[in-house]
Scaffold this active site. Sequence first.
Site, PDB file in Angstrom:
ATOM      1  N   ASP A  39       0.840  -1.195   0.000  1.00  0.00           N
ATOM      2  CA  ASP A  39       0.000   0.000   0.000  1.00  0.00           C
ATOM      3  C   ASP A  39       0.873   1.243   0.000  1.00  0.00           C
ATOM      4  OD1 ASP A  39      -2.250  -1.432  -0.026  1.00  0.00           O
ATOM      5  OD2 ASP A  39      -2.914  -0.928   2.004  1.00  0.00           O
ATOM      6  N   SER A  40       1.965   1.189   0.794  1.00  0.00           N
ATOM      7  CA  SER A  40       2.806   2.380   0.893  1.00  0.00           C
ATOM      8  C   SER A  40       3.455   2.676  -0.464  1.00  0.00           C
ATOM      9  CB  SER A  40       3.863   2.214   1.973  1.00  0.00           C
ATOM     10  OG  SER A  40       4.598   1.052   1.748  1.00  0.00           O
ATOM     11  N   GLU A  41       3.842   1.614  -1.186  1.00  0.00           N
ATOM     12  CA  GLU A  41       4.460   1.822  -2.497  1.00  0.00           C
ATOM     13  C   GLU A  41       3.433   2.418  -3.461  1.00  0.00           C
ATOM     14  OE1 GLU A  41       6.473  -0.975  -5.829  1.00  0.00           O
ATOM     15  OE2 GLU A  41       6.488  -1.693  -3.770  1.00  0.00           O
ATOM     16  N   TYR A  42       2.210   1.891  -3.399  1.00  0.00           N
ATOM     17  CA  TYR A  42       1.128   2.406  -4.242  1.00  0.00           C
ATOM     18  C   TYR A  42       0.925   3.895  -3.982  1.00  0.00           C
ATOM     19  CZ  TYR A  42      -3.629   2.961  -6.064  1.00  0.00           C
ATOM     20  OH  TYR A  42      -4.732   3.405  -6.743  1.00  0.00           O
ATOM     21  N   LEU A  89      -9.706   9.054  -0.337  1.00  0.00           N
ATOM     22  CA  LEU A  89      -9.186  10.031   0.624  1.00  0.00           C
ATOM     23  C   LEU A  89      -7.744  10.369   0.298  1.00  0.00           C
ATOM     24  CD1 LEU A  89     -10.484   8.420   3.938  1.00  0.00           C
ATOM     25  CD2 LEU A  89     -11.167  10.642   3.052  1.00  0.00           C
ATOM     26  N   GLU A 118     -11.910   9.421  13.181  1.00  0.00           N
ATOM     27  CA  GLU A 118     -12.427   8.054  13.093  1.00  0.00           C
ATOM     28  C   GLU A 118     -11.266   7.127  12.769  1.00  0.00           C
ATOM     29  OE1 GLU A 118     -15.407   8.102  10.003  1.00  0.00           O
ATOM     30  OE2 GLU A 118     -16.359   9.881  10.850  1.00  0.00           O
ATOM     31  N   LYS A 120      -9.445   4.429  10.365  1.00  0.00           N
ATOM     32  CA  LYS A 120      -9.513   4.097   8.941  1.00  0.00           C
ATOM     33  C   LYS A 120      -9.501   2.579   8.838  1.00  0.00           C
ATOM     34  CE  LYS A 120      -7.861   5.111   4.361  1.00  0.00           C
ATOM     35  NZ  LYS A 120      -7.834   3.737   3.864  1.00  0.00           N
ATOM     36  N   ASP A 122      -9.556  -1.060   7.333  1.00  0.00           N
ATOM     37  CA  ASP A 122      -8.947  -1.575   6.114  1.00  0.00           C
ATOM     38  C   ASP A 122      -9.783  -2.744   5.602  1.00  0.00           C
ATOM     39  OD1 ASP A 122      -7.239  -1.859   4.071  1.00  0.00           O
ATOM     40  OD2 ASP A 122      -5.600  -2.739   5.218  1.00  0.00           O
ATOM     41  N   ARG A 141     -17.692  -0.197  -4.168  1.00  0.00           N
ATOM     42  CA  ARG A 141     -17.334   1.105  -4.698  1.00  0.00           C
ATOM     43  C   ARG A 141     -17.033   1.052  -6.198  1.00  0.00           C
ATOM     44  NH1 ARG A 141     -12.248   4.609  -2.598  1.00  0.00           N
ATOM     45  NH2 ARG A 141     -11.123   2.756  -3.242  1.00  0.00           N
ATOM     46  N   GLU A 177     -17.654   0.527   5.663  1.00  0.00           N
ATOM     47  CA  GLU A 177     -16.562  -0.383   5.318  1.00  0.00           C
ATOM     48  C   GLU A 177     -16.884  -1.769   5.863  1.00  0.00           C
ATOM     49  OE1 GLU A 177     -14.062   1.173   3.691  1.00  0.00           O
ATOM     50  OE2 GLU A 177     -12.282  -0.097   3.876  1.00  0.00           O
ATOM     51  N   TYR A 229     -19.722   4.859   8.194  1.00  0.00           N
ATOM     52  CA  TYR A 229     -18.994   6.091   8.526  1.00  0.00           C
ATOM     53  C   TYR A 229     -19.585   7.344   7.891  1.00  0.00           C
ATOM     54  CZ  TYR A 229     -16.608   4.743   4.181  1.00  0.00           C
ATOM     55  OH  TYR A 229     -16.322   4.352   2.903  1.00  0.00           O
ATOM     56  N   LYS A 294     -12.007  14.303   9.788  1.00  0.00           N
ATOM     57  CA  LYS A 294     -13.033  14.942   8.955  1.00  0.00           C
ATOM     58  C   LYS A 294     -13.457  16.268   9.577  1.00  0.00           C
ATOM     59  CE  LYS A 294     -14.860  10.474   7.537  1.00  0.00           C
ATOM     60  NZ  LYS A 294     -15.946   9.505   7.597  1.00  0.00           N
ATOM     61  N   LYS A 318      -2.179   8.113   7.890  1.00  0.00           N
ATOM     62  CA  LYS A 318      -1.848   6.689   7.889  1.00  0.00           C
ATOM     63  C   LYS A 318      -0.880   6.297   9.007  1.00  0.00           C
ATOM     64  CE  LYS A 318      -3.350   4.445   4.252  1.00  0.00           C
ATOM     65  NZ  LYS A 318      -2.786   4.303   3.060  1.00  0.00           N
ATOM     66  N   CYS A 412      19.151 -19.685 -17.478  1.00  0.00           N
ATOM     67  CA  CYS A 412      17.756 -19.562 -17.041  1.00  0.00           C
ATOM     68  C   CYS A 412      17.417 -20.688 -16.051  1.00  0.00           C
ATOM     69  CB  CYS A 412      16.850 -19.644 -18.272  1.00  0.00           C
ATOM     70  SG  CYS A 412      15.118 -19.803 -17.852  1.00  0.00           S
ATOM     71  N   CYS A 415      14.851 -23.088 -18.241  1.00  0.00           N
ATOM     72  CA  CYS A 415      15.207 -23.823 -19.465  1.00  0.00           C
ATOM     73  C   CYS A 415      16.718 -23.956 -19.653  1.00  0.00           C
ATOM     74  CB  CYS A 415      14.587 -23.145 -20.686  1.00  0.00           C
ATOM     75  SG  CYS A 415      15.386 -21.585 -21.098  1.00  0.00           S
ATOM     76  N   CYS A 430      16.164 -14.176 -19.956  1.00  0.00           N
ATOM     77  CA  CYS A 430      16.340 -15.419 -20.690  1.00  0.00           C
ATOM     78  C   CYS A 430      15.866 -15.104 -22.101  1.00  0.00           C
ATOM     79  CB  CYS A 430      15.477 -16.522 -20.074  1.00  0.00           C
ATOM     80  SG  CYS A 430      15.318 -17.930 -21.172  1.00  0.00           S
ATOM     81  N   CYS A 435      11.273 -20.703 -24.116  1.00  0.00           N
ATOM     82  CA  CYS A 435      11.394 -21.067 -22.691  1.00  0.00           C
ATOM     83  C   CYS A 435       9.975 -21.273 -22.142  1.00  0.00           C
ATOM     84  CB  CYS A 435      12.095 -19.930 -21.944  1.00  0.00           C
ATOM     85  SG  CYS A 435      11.983 -20.045 -20.161  1.00  0.00           S
TER      86      CYS A 435
HETATM   87  S1  IVH Z   1     -14.794   8.557   4.530  1.00  0.00           S
HETATM   88  C1  IVH Z   1     -15.530  11.008   1.083  1.00  0.00           C
HETATM   89  N1  IVH Z   1     -14.187   7.272   6.749  1.00  0.00           N
HETATM   90  O1  IVH Z   1     -10.984   4.631   2.989  1.00  0.00           O
HETATM   91  C2  IVH Z   1     -14.877  10.295   2.166  1.00  0.00           C
HETATM   92  N2  IVH Z   1     -13.520   6.340   4.665  1.00  0.00           N
HETATM   93  O2  IVH Z   1      -9.436   6.107   0.653  1.00  0.00           O
HETATM   94  C3  IVH Z   1     -14.573   8.902   1.855  1.00  0.00           C
HETATM   95  N3  IVH Z   1     -12.329   4.223   4.853  1.00  0.00           N
HETATM   96  O3  IVH Z   1     -12.509   3.269   0.413  1.00  0.00           O
HETATM   97  C4  IVH Z   1     -14.771   7.968   2.883  1.00  0.00           C
HETATM   98  N4  IVH Z   1     -12.385   4.069   7.045  1.00  0.00           N
HETATM   99  O4  IVH Z   1     -13.962   3.021   2.389  1.00  0.00           O
HETATM  100  C5  IVH Z   1     -14.115   7.294   5.409  1.00  0.00           C
HETATM  101  N5  IVH Z   1     -13.692   6.228   8.757  1.00  0.00           N
HETATM  102  C6  IVH Z   1     -13.638   6.244   7.432  1.00  0.00           C
HETATM  103  C7  IVH Z   1     -13.014   5.218   6.693  1.00  0.00           C
HETATM  104  C8  IVH Z   1     -12.972   5.311   5.307  1.00  0.00           C
HETATM  105  C9  IVH Z   1     -11.991   3.482   5.928  1.00  0.00           C
HETATM  106  C10 IVH Z   1     -12.033   3.861   3.469  1.00  0.00           C
HETATM  107  C11 IVH Z   1     -13.148   4.131   2.508  1.00  0.00           C
HETATM  108  C12 IVH Z   1     -12.480   4.400   1.205  1.00  0.00           C
HETATM  109  C13 IVH Z   1     -11.069   4.667   1.595  1.00  0.00           C
HETATM  110  C14 IVH Z   1     -10.705   6.047   1.124  1.00  0.00           C
END
Ligand code: IVH
Length: 681
Positions: A39-42, A89, A118, A120, A122, A141, A177, A229, A294, A318, A412, A415, A430, A435
Site C-alpha cells: 500500500d505504501s508503495e502504491y 481520501l 475516526e 480508517k 482496512d 465502490r 466499510e 462512517y 473529517k 496513515k 535460465c 530452461c 532469458c 522457454c
Molecule cells: S470517509 C468522502 N471514513 O478509505 C470520504 N472512509 O481512501 C470517503 N475508509 O474506500 C470515505 N475508514 O472506504 C471514510 N472512517 C472512514 C473510513 C474510510 C476506511 C475507506 C473508505 C475508502 C477509503 C478512502
Amino acid sequence: MAEKTDSDNLNRLRIEELRSQLNKHNILYYQKNSPETLDSEYDFLMRELRELEMLYPQYANSDSPTQLVGAPPSKRFKSVTHKLPMLSLANAFNNDEFLSWNERLSKLLTAETDFVCELKYDGLAISAIYENGNLIQGATRGDGTKGEDVTNNLKTIESLPQTLSGSYPSVLEVRGEVVFPISEFNLFNAARAADGLPEYTNPRNAAAGALRQLDPNETAKRPLDVFIYGLGYTDSNLPYATQLDSLDYLSQLGFNINENNLLVKSTDQVMEYYSSCLAKQPNLNYACDGIVVKVNRLDFQRHLGTVGREPKWAIAFKFPAEQKETTLLDIRFNVGRTGSINPYAILDPVQISGANIKQATLHNEDYIRSKDLRIGDRVVIERAGEVIPQVVKSITTKRDGTEIELIMPETCPVCNHMIFSDEDEALSYCVNSICSAQLSKMVEHFASKGAMDIQGLGPKQIQVLMAENLIKDASDLYDLKNQQDRAMTIERIGETSLDNLLNAINESMQQPFERVLIALGIRHVGPEVAELLSNRFQNVDKLIDASEPDFVSIPGIGPRISSSILSYFSNPSNIKLINKLRNAGLNLKTETTEQVDKQILLNKTFVITGRMDNFSRAEIQNKIKALGGKVSSSVSKKIDYVIVGSDPGSKLDQANSLQINILDETQFSELLQSLLLNYDQ
Ligand code: IVH
C-alpha cells in the site's frame, strides 16, 4: 531545445509508466482481491504521478488513475451507478503532512473548525440504500461511479440492519466499510489450509473475497462485520449540521457506528487521538491502517468540496507500515513474461499484521546490490496491510561472516538457456523464445483482465494445457474447441469448467484491436500506448510495416517504446503468432463504427465560467457536446445551466438574477449521473 525535448519525453514516459503500473495495481487490488504491491508503495507511485501531472499539465488526462477511484466493476455482478460518487481520501504519512492539510483548509474557511476523528478501517467500501426503511440495494465502490450489485451478499451481514428503526427519510443511502474480524479470519484461513485451499493473505482480501462471492450462501459462511462512517444520498434534507450528529442519527437508526469516533477541537488533539489509536491497533479485532480526520460541520464540508477524486474536508492520516526482523534464508529466481529473471527472497517465516510472511520480492539485481542484501543476513521486512512484503534493509551489525553475496545465475532457472543482461534496465533476461516459463507467462498475460480478459484461464489451467501439449502459445487457445475430446480427459479441467473456458475464449474474440495489441505483450506497450498505436495505424499490417520515424512522430511514443515495437515485429515467430491470431478471427483492425454517447443533454444549453478544479473547460465542453448539449458563451434566459468554478466573475451574478440553475463541478457530475440513471430505465 533538444535537451528539453528529451527531458519532456522522459517525463511523459514516466507519467505513462506510472499510470500503467497504477492501473494494473488497481485491477489486482479492487477486482482480483490479490494486490501485488505494498500500500505504501502504491501511495508513493500515486503521489509521484500527481506531482508530475501538476508540473506537466500538458499530459493531464481525465482517464489517469489520479482522477479515478479503484477499478471498474467486474462483469460478474450487475453494475449499479452510484447516486453520488464514492470518493477516496488523500493521505498524510506524518505530522507535517497532516498539519499542512490543516493549514490549506484553514485558509479556505471563514471560522475555526472542529474535527471528527475516526479509525480508517482496512476493508471494502460499500454503499447501502434503504427505501422506506428497507435495505434494497448494496454495492461495492467499483470505480467510484459504478459499483457491483452485492445486495444479497450484504444482507448476510448481521451488523447491517435490513430494516431501520426510528424515523428515516423515504430514501437513505449510507456508506461504510465491510471488514473480516481478525479472530474469525485466522480461523477461516486455518480451515481453508486444512481443506488444501489457498489462504487469504490478509483480512481485507478475505472481506473482499467474501463480499464478491456469486453465491450469498458462501458469503453467509464468512462472518463479516460493517462500520458505517457516513451518509450518502437522501431524498430529503436531514436536520443534521455536523458529521458527529449525523453519525449519532445513523446509530439511532440501528447502524453499527464505531465506538472510537471522537470529536476534537484542535490539531494537537488529533495527534493525541492518532497516538492512542496506534497503540490500540494491535488489540483491535479488525484491520485498520490509520485514522480519518473529517471537518465536523457539514456546511464547511460542502464549502470545501472535492478536488479530483478526494474531498478536501477529510484526510487519511496513515499509520507507519509494520516492520519485523527475520533471516534471509535464500535468494531464488523466477522467469517473467518477457524472460526477465526476477529474484525473490525466501525468509524465515515471520508474522506481520496477522499474516505469515515466507517470501518477499527483490525486484532486480540492482535492488539487492544497493541494499547489500546477503543470504544469511538478518533483514527488516515491511508490510502495511498489503500482500507482497518488502525487504527494507539488512542489519549489517548482526553479520558473522558466513553470509553469502548474491550470485546472479548465468543460465535460465527454467530452461537453462544463456541469460542476457540489460545494463540500462538492471535486468537479466532469458532470451530463449521457447522457454516454457516465458510461454506460460505470455499466455497468462494474453488472457489477463486488461488484455483479452479470458475468465477462468489462470496460471494453473495454462500449466495443465501446456503440459498436455494442448497449447503451445496463445493462438492455440482458439483451436481448443476442436480438441474438446482430448481436453475433457484432463483432470482439473472437467466438463463444466471446460465449457465455461471455451465460452470465455470465444467471447474474447470480440475484444477490440487495442486489447489484442496489449495482449501480444510487446514490452512497454500497455493500454495507453496500445490506444495510440491502434488510433494511428488502424490495422496490424500497417503497424508491422511502420518504421521508427512513424512511431516517434506520435506524441506519447519515444525511442525506447519505438525500438521495442520494432524489435518485436522483426522476430518471425511473433509474425507467425499474429498470423495465427488473424486466422483464428481476432480483431486486428479498429472498428470503424463510432460509438455515440447517450444523448442525455439534448436541447440543454450550458454556460461555463470560472476556473475548474478537476477538468479543463474544454473537457467539460466536449463532454456536454458529446451528450447532445450545447455550450454558449453568454448568460441569457435561454440558458438551462451555468457551471461555475472558482473566481466566476459577472456571469454568476447574471445567472443568479435570471434564476438559472447553477452547478459546481460535482453537481454537474451528479446531474449527468442522475440523467444517465433515468435514461437507462
Ligand atoms: S470517509 C468522502 N471514513 O478509505 C470520504 N472512509 O481512501 C470517503 N475508509 O474506500 C470515505 N475508514 O472506504 C471514510 N472512517 C472512514 C473510513 C474510510 C476506511 C475507506 C473508505 C475508502 C477509503 C478512502
